[in-house]
Design an enzyme around this catalytic site. Structure first.
Site, mmCIF file in Angstrom:
data_model
loop_
_atom_site.group_PDB
_atom_site.id
_atom_site.type_symbol
_atom_site.label_atom_id
_atom_site.label_comp_id
_atom_site.label_asym_id
_atom_site.label_seq_id
_atom_site.Cartn_x
_atom_site.Cartn_y
_atom_site.Cartn_z
ATOM 1 N N GLY A 92 0.786 -1.228 0.000
ATOM 2 C CA GLY A 92 0.000 0.000 0.000
ATOM 3 C C GLY A 92 0.820 1.281 0.000
ATOM 4 O O GLY A 92 0.270 2.375 0.158
ATOM 5 N N ASP A 96 -9.091 0.403 -16.092
ATOM 6 C CA ASP A 96 -9.124 0.985 -14.752
ATOM 7 C C ASP A 96 -8.306 2.259 -14.660
ATOM 8 O O ASP A 96 -8.350 2.952 -13.635
ATOM 9 C CB ASP A 96 -8.644 -0.031 -13.698
ATOM 10 C CG ASP A 96 -7.269 -0.585 -14.023
ATOM 11 O OD1 ASP A 96 -7.156 -1.333 -15.009
ATOM 12 O OD2 ASP A 96 -6.309 -0.285 -13.287
#
Length: 490
Positions: free
Chosen positions: A127, A253
């Protein structure tokens, strides 16, 4: 922390209000002992943040993920997408969070924190963002804005000594991105392929109400939304082609529903003109090669059309899709005319352009340098500065004679001086070549010297200006730059 200053950021959370089908609440995981690498005053102005506030502790803590401002509700958005042509049913924000929307002096902006730690969509990732890729996005998004191309913006980079493991150990960083919308083609695909047609409609209503309110007056506003997506994508990619920009990862995306450039990874600007240019080292099959960007844009619009079949008939969707190619080619032709300083349209203009690009390809002519020098084309004389760029000078001479004849047809509508001024505003002197970003990255990583980032930021925000103190960046790139490679991890 000055609550008065922070209260000037009026957060709205319209996307969060759609519920947990669309996003998941996540608390940012801040980076330890952060410092500010760079802040973009132009982007701060969009949010109404006074320059004096940018050096205060609240700003550093906020842009490093250690402070959530009042009214902000951080969310990780869910979406899916076609990646290199293969459908992946669940992607989402794996390292970024939508902090909310802010009404600024010039409209509403999504605020997105990149590198904020793990989310439900991280897919085994940590992340985090790294300093290298954050610098690249920070500079390139501002480059495209400076070129007049619709794009997300970049507000700030914060960094720390926290290690992040990629191919090597790198520095953790966080970037704040501003966008008019973070809804993607893949956002619609996610719900469509799950058979959740009600959510498709809710998302479409959200896009129209929040980002395209002018479409509410249309009899079929969903068709109007799709037409806006198709048309804005066609025009956007025409602009990319005209300035020689390769995105590198045109997955669905990474396609904005409102037609802004979104997600900067292994991008690249052309050095020598090469239609086969592949900027992404991970793109082994050349799916996203420079020359293929226009057709991939249409492919992606087809994927979006498929995701909207619960709202619109196949016939209606097909009618709009058929508008893509004519609009793209008309837009690109007009942009090329502007690069050549042509005001009127002539039937042979396309062949004049095609033959020029073919000659540039054969002679490995630098794309940006050529068109900037073309601004000073002499209708009388040999044009040696241009001619010397070509290995095959006879071919250039032949083309230059045709160009001279074409300019003669313009003389009643525009003077040579007026044409030059118009061309100087169309053909940039500077673009973000990979080696320029690499210099800034190396200085930042090796020496903790961030001055080159700020120098390039100011340069690339006004790429049509002369900037005598940055003249070296208007020259041919150094030989060592040919060895640079960027991939999806960039």
């Amino acid at each position: 922390m000055d609550d008065h200053i922070i209260s000037t950021l009026h957060f709205k959370n319209s996307f969060a209000a759609l519920g947990e089908d669309f996003s998941t609440p996540v608390t940012p995981s801040g980076i330890e002992n952060p410092w500010l690498v760079s802040v973009n005053e132009d982007a701060a102005e969009l949010l109404g943040i006074d320059t004096a506030e940018l050096q205060k502790d609240w700003f550093l803590q906020w842009c490093s993920g250690n402070l959530t401002l009042p009214g902000s509700t951080p969310r990780a958005m869910v979406y899916s997408g076609h990646q290199f042509g293969s459908y992946v049913p669940r992607l989402g924000d794996g390292r970024g969070l939508l902090l909310g929307e802010v009404d600024g002096p010039q409209g509403k902006w999504d605020i997105h924190l990149k590198g904020a730690g793990q989310t439900p969509y991280s897919r085994f990732g940590d992340g985090r963002a790294v300093l290298r890729s954050s610098i690249r996005e920070y500079l390139c998004s501002e480059t495209l804005h400076g070129l007049g191309i619709a794009t997300t913006r970049a507000l700030s980079i914060a960094a720390s000594d926290e290690p992040v493991y990629r191919e090597t150990t790198e520095q953790a960083a966080m970037l704040i991105r501003l966008a008019r919308s973070h809804v993607r083609f893949g956002s619609f695909e996610y719900f469509h392929h799950r058979g959740e047609t009600e959510q498709v409609q809710i998302l479409a209503d959200h896009v129209i109400e929040q980002h395209l309110p002018e479409l509410t007056a249309f009899d079929d506003r969903y068709l109007a939304m799709f037409r806006h997506a198709v048309h804005s994508t066609a025009r956007l990619i025409a602009q990319w082609q005209a300035v020689g920009f390769a995105h590198g990862v045109m997955n669905t995306d990474n396609m904005s529903i409102i037609g802004d450039t979104l997600d900067y990874g292994p991008f690249g600007f052309l050095d020598t003109y090469n239609p086969d240019f592949i900027c992404n080292h991970s793109d082994h099959g050349g799916r996203y090669a420079f020359k293929r960007q226009p057709i991939i844009g249409l492919w992606n619009c087809n994927a979006l059309a498929n995701a909207l079949t619960s709202l619109l008939s196949v016939e209606a969707l097909t009618t709009v899709l058929e508008e893509y190619e004519p609009l793209f080619f008309d837009s690109l032709l007009q942009l090329h005319r502007q690069k050549l300083g042509l005001v009127r349209a002539e039937k042979n203009d396309q062949s004049l352009i095609d033959d020029l690009l073919a000659a540039m390809t054969a002679s490995n002519v630098d794309y940006t340098i050529f068109f900037r020098k073309l601004c000073d084309f002499q209708e009388k004389g040999t044009n040696d500065p241009l001619r010397d760029l070509f290995l095959d000078r006879a071919t250039f001479d032949s083309w230059a004679e045709r160009y001279h004849q074409r300019l003669a047809k313009e003389s009643e509508q525009i003077s040579a001086a007026e044409r030059r001024q118009a061309m100087l505003k169309t053909n940039p002197k500077y673009v973000l070549r990979n080696y320029m970003a690499e210099i800034a990255i190396r200085k930042a990583e090796d020496d903790g010297d961030y001055r080159e980032i700020d120098r390039l930021l100011k340069l690339l925000q006004t790429p049509f200006d002369e900037h005598p103190d940055c003249e070296e960046y208007a020259r041919h790139p150094p030989v060592w730059s040919q060895q640079l490679s960027v991939s999806c991890s960039s």
